[in-house]
Design a protein around this motif. Structure first.
Motif: not given
Length: 181
Positions: A47-49, A70-75, A130-131
């Motif tokens: 997992d990366n941030h 990569k499974l990406v999203r913005v938090i 992202y994972k």
């Protein structure tokens, strides 16, 4: 979980079910069984941030060999997220797909192995998480030139001078990239 197919095979937009009330919200961003039932039987290992100021452009990164899905999203904040097909023999080789990911829309983007990936932060303090299906391998990391005319990505940069790392400034054009087999 709602899956939205894109114009490029394998790239998927995911909309999780969001349960909200006056206290806030809850969503499930990853559940191995739910994803497997949807045809995405994935094994994430990292997992990366990252946090970026408005105008920071990261990418377009890929590893070859040792590619990562990569499974990406913005938090927090907003980003324009892009994936470019680098799979040799693909009918969409060199084509790109982009979408806005934000804390507000809560969308996720599945970028399978064989793609270059990058984003530009559209707000200060954009947190991108992202994972990954593979470990980071700096010896095999490459950058596709973010503004290669042969790819023609339409970055939403009105009034923004993108901030790039030295590595990303030295990205290679599509014509010099070794495609995934």
């Amino acid at each position: 979980m709602k899956i939205i197919e894109t114009s490029i095979e394998g790239l998927l937009i995911l909309e999780p079910r969001v349960f909200g009330d006056e206290r806030g919200f809850f969503l499930e961003s990853w559940n191995r069984k739910v994803f497997a039932d949807l045809g995405l039987d994935l094994d994430f290992v990292q997992d990366n941030h990252s946090r970026s100021a408005r105008g920071v452009l990261r990418g377009l990164h890929f590893q070859n060999p040792n590619p990562q899905g990569k499974l990406v999203r913005v938090i927090n904040g907003r980003a324009w997220d892009v994936a470019v097909d680098l799979r040799s023999g693909s009918p969409t080789f060199g084509k790109w797909e982009g979408l806005e990911l934000s804390a507000e829309n809560k969308r996720m983007f599945w970028v399978p192995p064989g793609f270059a990936h990058g984003f530009v932060a559209l707000e200060d303090g954009t947190d991108f998480v992202y994972k990954c299906t593979g470990y980071y391998d700096p010896a095999h990391e490459h950058s596709l030139l973010w503004n290669d005319l042969a790819v023609g990505i339409e970055w939403p940069l009105e009034g923004i001078e993108p901030q790039l790392s030295a590595k990303d400034q030295a990205g290679k054009p599509l014509s010099e990239i070794e495609a995934f087999s």
